[in-house]
Design a protein around this motif. Structure first.
Motif, PDB file in Angstrom:
ATOM      1  N   ALA A 377       0.792  -1.072  -0.014  1.00 23.99           N
ATOM      2  CA  ALA A 377      -0.065   0.115  -0.005  1.00 23.99           C
ATOM      3  C   ALA A 377       0.767   1.387   0.006  1.00 23.99           C
ATOM      4  CB  ALA A 377      -1.097   0.067   1.214  1.00 23.99           C
ATOM      5  N   HIS A 378       0.378   2.358  -0.535  1.00 26.37           N
ATOM      6  CA  HIS A 378       1.029   3.512  -0.538  1.00 26.37           C
ATOM      7  C   HIS A 378       1.328   4.158   0.729  1.00 26.37           C
ATOM      8  CE1 HIS A 378      -0.204   3.161  -4.842  1.00 26.37           C
ATOM      9  NE2 HIS A 378       0.840   3.982  -4.841  1.00 26.37           N
ATOM     10  N   THR A 380      -0.021   6.832   2.390  1.00 23.34           N
ATOM     11  CA  THR A 380       0.456   8.261   2.458  1.00 23.34           C
ATOM     12  C   THR A 380      -0.136   8.942   3.859  1.00 23.34           C
ATOM     13  OG1 THR A 380      -1.769   9.005   1.329  1.00 23.34           O
ATOM     14  CG2 THR A 380      -0.097   8.718   0.052  1.00 23.34           C
ATOM     15  N   ARG A 435       0.096   7.090  -5.331  1.00 14.69           N
ATOM     16  CA  ARG A 435      -1.357   7.029  -5.221  1.00 14.69           C
ATOM     17  C   ARG A 435      -2.505   7.941  -5.478  1.00 14.69           C
ATOM     18  NH1 ARG A 435      -6.099   6.371  -5.222  1.00 14.69           N
ATOM     19  NH2 ARG A 435      -7.263   5.281  -3.758  1.00 14.69           N
ATOM     20  N   ARG A 436      -1.928   9.477  -5.659  1.00 12.08           N
ATOM     21  CA  ARG A 436      -2.634  10.343  -6.068  1.00 12.08           C
ATOM     22  C   ARG A 436      -2.641  10.706  -7.734  1.00 12.08           C
ATOM     23  NH1 ARG A 436      -1.988  11.950  -0.410  1.00 12.08           N
ATOM     24  NH2 ARG A 436      -4.091  12.608   0.421  1.00 12.08           N
ATOM     25  N   GLU A 438      -4.379   8.605  -9.322  1.00 11.29           N
ATOM     26  CA  GLU A 438      -5.623   8.149  -9.413  1.00 11.29           C
ATOM     27  C   GLU A 438      -6.560   9.110  -9.118  1.00 11.29           C
ATOM     28  OE1 GLU A 438      -5.778   5.116 -10.658  1.00 11.29           O
ATOM     29  OE2 GLU A 438      -3.616   4.527 -10.306  1.00 11.29           O
ATOM     30  N   ASP A 466      -8.486   4.039   3.466  1.00 11.30           N
ATOM     31  CA  ASP A 466      -7.371   4.169   2.473  1.00 11.30           C
ATOM     32  C   ASP A 466      -6.415   2.968   2.487  1.00 11.30           C
ATOM     33  OD1 ASP A 466      -6.046   7.046   1.555  1.00 11.30           O
ATOM     34  OD2 ASP A 466      -4.513   5.374   2.242  1.00 11.30           O
ATOM     35  N   ASP A 470      -6.740   0.755  -1.757  1.00  9.98           N
ATOM     36  CA  ASP A 470      -5.550   1.295  -2.464  1.00  9.98           C
ATOM     37  C   ASP A 470      -5.673   0.770  -3.899  1.00  9.98           C
ATOM     38  OD1 ASP A 470      -3.388   2.762  -2.783  1.00  9.98           O
ATOM     39  OD2 ASP A 470      -2.205   2.057  -1.146  1.00  9.98           O
ATOM     40  N   TYR A 472      -2.672  -1.242  -5.421  1.00 12.09           N
ATOM     41  CA  TYR A 472      -1.429  -1.439  -4.685  1.00 12.09           C
ATOM     42  C   TYR A 472      -0.294  -1.775  -5.579  1.00 12.09           C
ATOM     43  CZ  TYR A 472      -4.933  -2.469  -1.082  1.00 12.09           C
ATOM     44  OH  TYR A 472      -6.037  -2.310  -0.238  1.00 12.09           O
ATOM     45  N   TRP A 554       3.645   2.986  -7.355  1.00 11.07           N
ATOM     46  CA  TRP A 554       4.235   2.991  -6.062  1.00 11.07           C
ATOM     47  C   TRP A 554       5.495   3.352  -6.410  1.00 11.07           C
ATOM     48  CZ3 TRP A 554       7.881   0.951  -2.704  1.00 11.07           C
ATOM     49  CH2 TRP A 554       7.661   0.905  -1.491  1.00 11.07           C
TER      50      TRP A 554
END
Length: 754
Positions: A377-378, A380, A435-436, A438, A466, A470, A472, A554
């Motif tokens: 997972a990111h 953040t 992640r952002r 997306e 969150d 995600d 992934y 990632w």
């Protein structure tokens, strides 16, 4: 040395694209002054630079600041060319024009071997492919912050825009003062002549507008005063005082707040919903069903007077969830399928040289190893959020996004309006890491805002939502086979298997560029097909899979796990041939002097070969990614079975450095991010549900666990390359190789467990 490397054929994909369109000159990225935001008293000189009436310089900023320091670095380029104090460069969000698109990021997606594609002496086919993809990128104007590409992409356009503005201001002053422009100097943003006449930029801006002298070139390197100097970041004071605005800091009159509750089953949906208890709560006003926007998972949002009210309401909603028709996902099953694919499918060949089959037949010894890496997972620090207002047929967004253009497109799609009816305000990002890139959360926010027409709504995710929803980093496996003859490596064969990220992301984010047939994705094999070592025979391939798990970019993408695979196996070959890991690498880097220089620098600064305290060992790793070469030496010990990394020495060749302080900061950040993944990172899916939901089950390295990090930059006059990601990939193999030196046990799976 003869190589055969796969080339993404823009020509083959578009037929006669090159004829006519492809051979046209590259579109200029200078841009028209009309692209700048019109503000009273200020004068735009091109699409990047505007002069304020007080003499300050306003820079159109197309990239997102997520802690990597690019707002400072890009302002430094402008301040350098215009000879103004950095404090006098102001930032203004750029518009949606194609000149602000990220060309370098798309060109970097071409799967060329770095030893073939770097420098001036590139093969014609590589130059042609880069030209065509660059031309396509300029036409698309895809504005994205990612791929460690910001400085590399804007290095030339920004300096040229600022240099042009400088020349126009000098020409205007020369006309006003009736003196040659060559006699006028600029210091601290003030135009000066030997006669005593002076003027700040604002006083000459009107005369400079619409006048561009010919034959403009940016400053020569010898004349730089700011570029290359350690400079305090301009975004830090506001962050320290709390004045900086991240996505969750947005506050607007009459704002409502929304909390999401998505199907815990990836790709699932609601079979039945009971909202009575939620709507009976004080402060809760509405429950809005959420579609699966942007490849996300369906669910619902509860709207309330505050985030607390909304989350209380979300907990009170009773939902019966159902799995998708394709069934619930299981990481154990996915891993088994990857292993089967690895053993039964030939895969796509990214790189081949020599005759591996012949070398394998003649070998006296063969080495085999299987490596694996999990989903990640990111994580953040700032969970996903977006504030949206739908009113009078228009949409206004306040979003921490890496892709404002895509956020705008998503908002228009959800609201049913044209894109020019959408305004996007990009806030600071509390972490991005890909992640952002997306826009699923943007679609959700607009859907809720449409249901609450006329009121701004801030939609936010909990940490649990969150972590469990995600995009992934994919699970990947890689099989290595090395042939040895008389103690020498004669061939290296690598085959990996795992989901491709780019086709899935393109289908979500840029449907016009995706199609029914996936093009081979470089990110799946990067860090494997492009090794710098001069083994005579090599074959690198990848088996592309579709697990059904939502996957995304990632931090450092495929390099993040492939470097662990490749640099760990390089160490295995060194051990098998009874050679020191450093000496073994240097022996195979005779045709790659840049790589060897970086490796030597890291080893020298780390004291490679010198005695260590009892119970400690060093490990070394070398990797190239995003145009930068990074070597790391990790000093490791074991404390009651727990891995402790005491020191990481990093050497990096990232081309010309704009701000060395930022390079050091990003190296330190990358080491900690990579170490968290190496020691703890793992996402497990059981019955379609992600089991890790917060930092208690998906831990990060704490302050007390953080190693001492030393950064050593190789001086270079090459164009700038990436900095935000290249120090992530070598961390895991450096630690793993140190553990092998310490214990004699070879670890071939992440996270590392002794």
């Amino acid at each position: 040395m003869k190589r055969r490397t796969w080339i993404l054929s823009a020509l083959g994909a578009t037929g006669a694209l090159v004829v006519g369109w492809g051979v046209m000159p590259a579109r200029s990225r200078m841009g028209s002054p009309e692209l700048m935001l019109k503000t009273e008293g200020d004068v735009a000189l091109n699409g990047w630079i505007k002069i304020a009436k007080d003499g300050a310089v306003v820079l159109a900023m197309p990239r997102s600041e997520m802690g990597q320091g690019i707002h400072t670095a890009l302002a430094m380029l402008v301040a350098e060319e215009l000879d103004v104090p950095l404090a006098k460069v102001r930032l203004e969000q750029a518009g949606a024009d194609s000149i602000y698109g990220n060309v370098a990021m798309l060109v970097a997606s071409l799967p060329f071997h770095p030893l073939d594609s770097e420098g001036e002496h590139k093969p014609t086919q590589i130059k042609m492919a880069e030209w065509v993809v660059g031309k396509l990128a300029r036409e698309l104007g895809l504005n994205a912050t990612g791929g460690s590409s910001t400085i590399a992409d804007l290095w030339d356009p920004l300096r040229m825009a600022a240099a042009t503005a400088r020349a126009s201001l000098l020409q205007a002053a020369a006309g006003a003062w009736k003196v040659p422009a060559s006699e006028i100097g600029i210091s601290q943003g003030v135009l000066k002549h030997a006669s005593g006449k002076t003027a700040h930029f604002g006083e000459m801006a009107s005369g400079a507008a619409g006048s561009t002298p010919p034959n403009i070139t940016p400053k020569a390197r010898k004349d730089w005063k700011l570029i290359g100097q350690a400079t305090a970041r301009t975004d830090i004071p506001a962050k320290v005082t709390g004045q900086a605005q991240f996505g969750l800091d947005v506050r607007l009159p009459g704002m409502l707040f929304a909390a999401v509750k998505m199907s815990p089953i990836l790709g699932g949906s609601a079979a039945s919903t009971d909202t009575k208890a939620a709507l009976a709560l004080k402060g809760v006003s509405k429950v809005v069903p959420l579609d699966a926007w942007g490849g996300g998972t369906a669910g619902l949002a509860v709207v309330g007077q505050s985030t607390w009210h909304a989350r209380q309401g979300a907990e009170a909603v009773q939902v019966q969830w159902q799995a998708p028709s394709s069934g619930a996902l299981e990481t154990a099953t996915i891993q088994a399928n990857l292993l089967k694919a690895l053993n039964t499918e030939s895969g796509f060949t990214f790189h081949e040289q020599g005759v591996p089959v012949q070398a394998e037949k003649a070998a006296t010894t063969r080495m085999d190893a299987l490596y694996q890496a999990p989903y990640l997972a990111h994580a953040t620090m700032e969970p996903m959020n977006c504030t949206a207002l739908f009113k009078d047929g228009r949409v206004e967004l306040w979003a921490p996004t890496q892709v404002p253009q895509m956020a705008r497109d998503m908002a228009a799609k959800v609201a049913g309006v044209k894109t020019d009816q959408v305004t996007v305000h990009v806030t600071l990002l509390g972490g991005g890491f890909g992640r952002r890139l997306e826009v699923d959360f943007v679609g959700q926010a607009v859907q809720v805002a449409k249901a609450c027409e006329g009121s701004p709504v801030q939609l936010s995710w909990s940490r649990e939502e969150d972590m469990t929803h995600d995009f992934y980093r994919p699970m990947h496996l890689a099989k290595f086979q090395a042939s040895l003859d008389k103690g020498e490596v004669t061939s290296l064969r690598i085959k990996s298997a795992g989901d491709a990220i780019t086709p899935r992301w393109m289908a979500r984010a840029v449907p016009m560029l995706s199609g029914p047939i996936d093009m081979p994705d470089k990110t799946a094999s990067e860090g494997l097909f492009d090794l710098p070592y001069g083994f005579a025979s090599q074959h690198m391939s990848h088996v592309f899979t579709k697990s059904g798990v939502p996957v995304g970019f990632w931090r450092s993408v495929g390099h993040s796990h492939n470097a662990f695979f490749s640099e760990s196996f390089i160490d295995e070959m060194a051990a098998a041939t009874q050679q020191d890991p450093l000496a073994f690498r240097l022996n195979w880097l005779k045709d790659a002097p840049r790589y060897a220089a970086v490796l030597k620098l890291a080893a020298d600064k780390a004291g490679w070969g010198q005695p260590l305290p009892a119970g400690r060992a060093r490990g070394i790793a070398l990797h190239e990614s995003f145009g930068s070469i990074t070597a790391q030496v990790a000093e490791v010990s074991l404390d009651k079975g727990q891995i402790r990394v005491h020191r990481v020495v990093c050497a990096i060749d990232c081309g010309t450095v704009v701000n060395p302080d930022t390079v050091a900061q990003q190296v330190e950040s990358s080491v900690l991010y990579g170490l968290s993944a190496a020691l703890y990172g793992q996402i497990d899916i059981v019955g379609g549900v992600v089991k890790q939901s917060n930092f208690s089950s998906y831990p990060m390295v704490t302050l007390s666990q953080a190693p001492q990090v030393e950064t050593h930059i190789v001086p270079s006059e090459r164009a700038p390359a990436g900095v935000g990601e290249p120090a992530v990939p070598p961390l895991a193999p450096a630690v793993s190789n140190a553990l092998f030196a310490l214990t004699g046990k070879r670890l071939r799976a992440l996270p590392l467990v002794v």
